[in-house]
Write an enzyme that holds these catalytic residues in place. Structure first.
Site, mmCIF file in Angstrom:
data_model
loop_
_atom_site.group_PDB
_atom_site.id
_atom_site.type_symbol
_atom_site.label_atom_id
_atom_site.label_comp_id
_atom_site.label_asym_id
_atom_site.label_seq_id
_atom_site.Cartn_x
_atom_site.Cartn_y
_atom_site.Cartn_z
ATOM 1 N N SER A 123 1.026 -1.491 0.189
ATOM 2 C CA SER A 123 -0.205 -0.030 -0.148
ATOM 3 C C SER A 123 1.560 1.163 -0.167
ATOM 4 C CB SER A 123 -1.146 0.006 1.417
ATOM 5 O OG SER A 123 -1.396 0.873 1.487
ATOM 6 N N TYR A 135 -1.482 -0.599 10.264
ATOM 7 C CA TYR A 135 -1.186 -1.199 8.273
ATOM 8 C C TYR A 135 -0.321 -0.604 7.899
ATOM 9 C CZ TYR A 135 -3.599 -1.687 3.797
ATOM 10 O OH TYR A 135 -3.810 -1.409 2.637
HETATM 11 N N1 LIG Z 1 -8.684 -1.407 -1.800
HETATM 12 C C1 LIG Z 1 -7.914 -0.543 -1.234
HETATM 13 O O1 LIG Z 1 -8.117 0.503 -1.336
HETATM 14 C C2 LIG Z 1 -6.236 -0.814 -0.790
HETATM 15 C C3 LIG Z 1 -5.365 -0.133 -1.365
HETATM 16 C C4 LIG Z 1 -3.932 -0.719 -0.376
HETATM 17 C C5 LIG Z 1 -3.884 -1.388 -0.687
HETATM 18 N N2 LIG Z 1 -4.766 -2.456 -0.298
HETATM 19 C C6 LIG Z 1 -4.295 -3.347 -0.164
HETATM 20 O O2 LIG Z 1 -4.790 -4.457 -1.843
HETATM 21 C C7 LIG Z 1 -4.568 -5.640 -1.148
HETATM 22 C C8 LIG Z 1 -6.506 -6.660 -1.834
HETATM 23 O O3 LIG Z 1 -6.941 -5.009 -1.244
HETATM 24 P P1 LIG Z 1 -9.086 -5.423 -1.158
HETATM 25 O O4 LIG Z 1 -9.177 -4.116 -0.974
HETATM 26 O O5 LIG Z 1 -9.516 -6.020 -2.936
HETATM 27 O O6 LIG Z 1 -9.469 -6.334 -0.161
HETATM 28 P P2 LIG Z 1 -11.510 -6.894 0.026
HETATM 29 O O7 LIG Z 1 -11.971 -6.465 -1.824
HETATM 30 O O8 LIG Z 1 -11.592 -6.804 1.255
HETATM 31 O O9 LIG Z 1 -10.795 -8.452 -0.862
HETATM 32 C C9 LIG Z 1 -10.683 -8.971 -0.135
HETATM 33 C C10 LIG Z 1 -10.148 -10.564 -0.166
HETATM 34 O O10 LIG Z 1 -9.731 -11.475 0.404
HETATM 35 C C11 LIG Z 1 -10.076 -12.183 1.157
HETATM 36 N N3 LIG Z 1 -9.655 -12.714 1.866
HETATM 37 C C12 LIG Z 1 -10.077 -11.658 3.415
HETATM 38 N N4 LIG Z 1 -9.100 -12.682 4.558
HETATM 39 C C13 LIG Z 1 -8.931 -13.419 4.239
HETATM 40 C C14 LIG Z 1 -8.745 -14.233 4.664
HETATM 41 N N5 LIG Z 1 -8.098 -14.450 5.876
HETATM 42 N N6 LIG Z 1 -7.782 -15.576 4.464
HETATM 43 C C15 LIG Z 1 -7.635 -15.799 3.097
HETATM 44 N N7 LIG Z 1 -8.799 -14.963 2.137
HETATM 45 C C16 LIG Z 1 -9.363 -13.302 2.571
HETATM 46 C C17 LIG Z 1 -11.371 -12.140 0.756
HETATM 47 O O11 LIG Z 1 -12.571 -13.481 0.912
HETATM 48 P P3 LIG Z 1 -13.618 -13.918 1.994
HETATM 49 O O12 LIG Z 1 -13.595 -12.195 2.885
HETATM 50 O O13 LIG Z 1 -14.630 -14.429 1.842
HETATM 51 O O14 LIG Z 1 -12.680 -14.519 2.691
HETATM 52 C C18 LIG Z 1 -11.471 -11.260 -0.777
HETATM 53 O O15 LIG Z 1 -11.364 -12.284 -1.567
HETATM 54 C C19 LIG Z 1 -4.704 -5.720 0.681
HETATM 55 O O16 LIG Z 1 -3.367 -6.384 0.936
HETATM 56 C C20 LIG Z 1 -4.965 -4.266 0.898
HETATM 57 O O17 LIG Z 1 -4.019 -4.444 1.946
HETATM 58 C C21 LIG Z 1 -6.103 -2.149 -1.337
#
Ligand SMILES: NC(=O)c1ccc[n+]([C@@H]2O[C@H](COP(=O)([O-])OP(=O)(O)OC[C@H]3O[C@@H](n4cnc5c(N)ncnc54)[C@H](OP(=O)(O)O)[C@@H]3O)[C@@H](O)[C@H]2O)c1
Length: 382
Positions: free
Chosen positions: A179, A192
């Site tokens: 991030s 985080y």
């Molecule tokens: N979105 C942002 O603004 C943003 C910005 C910077 C970085 N990131 C990073 O990008 C990555 C993805 O973020 P995202 O926004 O796409 O997240 P998200 O929308 O919350 O999606 C997370 C995915 O991971 C799965 N997941 C969550 N916890 C899990 C666990 N303990 N074991 C297995 N699967 C799990 C979820 O499915 P289930 O809940 O059904 O398990 C879902 O498929 C993360 O590392 C996040 O920190 C995101």
């Protein structure tokens, strides 16, 4: 097409090489190699957390470029739903229910991947991540261990577990979802940010340590992206407006704007890129850097320093009492540091403290508080 304009010299007589037209054989060869450089055909990939947000987009991007993908999430219904969507699109994707926070489930996941892909894995995408945004003083020990476990430990252990598979593939890639919060300071929670900073460093270390095994390792650092996790912040109109105002492109990113970079890093076309943290942030990190360098020029640092200078209080601590006293007396004997400082009117005191111990940390701060009347201007952790 002209292939060369170089001059060749035969027996001292300079002659111009005749322009040679590319034969259809050469064109075909070039096309083939370009096709290969921009394709993941036949490569095997594991994407954690592929049912939503960025993970979902990554699965689609990799599968669309020809990779055979395995993914996981905790929710079986969501997973099956995604798998049937991908099947309809003609993508080769399988899935497991797995909570990456559980060591046993991580081991089961990699065993499954190994049996599916004959012990070989070309691509590991450590995508799962979570946030519990709070002010630092509000975090509990449970928050700390949860965030460390889901954002850092799970990815670290999955790298260890999959190393034999990645090495066996003969050409492998790890990409971490980090991030911008791991690159510059953002108000999204200090734990985080710390985990994401650690991920960026891990990418650098593995890039050097595992280069000999033909494994490249990079980290991708997005700004706010429109996903269920991003909604935590973007769902609030006021917060969203502030977020957009802080980003040069003035909007959050889309998951596909992150997945395209992740896929690129896995392509043979990116074969010389390793150990990098690349931001996908609409210019946000650059804006922060610009602000902080302007901040330095117009800094209040002088005021803080003056305040500190007047106080003339330093606090040193070490874990080893003998070492600490030895240092203090050596400095005194040499007329160095302590006495130098004393001459200047400085005061140096010290405590024996092992900062690994919670109790000793608390005692240290109590001591500092009583010494300095509950005020501390500078805290330096070495
Ligand atoms: N979105 C942002 O603004 C943003 C910005 C910077 C970085 N990131 C990073 O990008 C990555 C993805 O973020 P995202 O926004 O796409 O997240 P998200 O929308 O919350 O999606 C997370 C995915 O991971 C799965 N997941 C969550 N916890 C899990 C666990 N303990 N074991 C297995 N699967 C799990 C979820 O499915 P289930 O809940 O059904 O398990 C879902 O498929 C993360 O590392 C996040 O920190 C995101």
């Amino acid at each position: 097409m002209v292939v060369s304009k170089n001059a060749l010299i035969f027996g001292g007589v300079k002659q111009k090489q005749l322009p040679r037209r590319l034969e259809s054989r050469d064109i075909e060869k070039e096309m083939n190699s370009r096709d290969k450089r921009w394709s993941l055909k036949g490569m095997t990939a594991l994407v954690t957390g592929g049912t939503k947000g960025i993970g979902y987009a990554i699965v689609e991007e990799l599968a669309g470029l020809g990779a055979i993908v395995h993914t996981c999430s905790r929710n079986e219904v969501d997973l099956n739903d995604c798998l049937s969507q991908w099947e309809k699109k003609g993508f080769q994707v399988t899935g497991s229910v797995c909570d990456v926070v559980s060591k046993t489930q991580r081991e089961e996941l990699i065993n499954k991947v190994s049996s599916l892909f004959d012990g070989k894995l070309n691509i590991l995408i450590n995508n799962v991540g979570a946030n519990r945004p709070k002010a630092t003083l509000e975090y509990t020990a449970e928050d700390y261990s949860f965030m460390m476990s889901i954002n850092l430990e799970s990815a670290y252990h999955l790298c260890q577990l999959s190393h034999p598979l990645l090495k066996a593939s003969g050409s492998a890639n790890i990409v971490f979802l980090s991030s911008v919060a791991g690159v510059v300071s953002l108000e999204v929670g200090s734990i985080y940010s710390a985990t994401k900073g650690a991920i960026n460093q891990l990418a650098k270390n593995l890039a050097c340590e595992w280069a000999k095994d033909k494994i490249r390792t990079n980290s991708v650092a997005p700004w706010f992206i429109t996903t269920p996790l991003g909604e935590m912040f973007l769902g609030n109109k006021k917060k969203s407006a502030v977020i957009n105002s802080r980003c040069p492109l003035g909007r959050p990113g889309e998951p596909e704007e992150v997945s395209s970079l992740v896929a690129f890093l896995c392509l043979p076309a990116a074969s010389y890129i390793t150990g990098q943290t690349i931001t996908v942030d609409g210019g946000k990190a650059e804006r922060e850097r610009e602000m902080s360098s302007r901040g330095r020029r117009w800094s209040l640092e002088g005021m803080t320093a003056r305040h500190w200078w007047n106080q003339r209080n330093w606090w040193k601590n070490s874990r080893n009492e003998i070492e600490l006293n030895d240092c203090l007396s050596q400095w005194e004997k040499k007329g160095f540091q302590v006495t130098e400082w004393e001459k200047k009117g400085f005061q140096v005191t010290g405590s024996v403290c092992d900062v690994v111990s919670k109790t000793q940390r608390e005692e240290l701060i109590n001591k500092v508080s009583s010494l300095f009347d509950g005020e501390l201007n500078i805290f330096q952790y070495i």
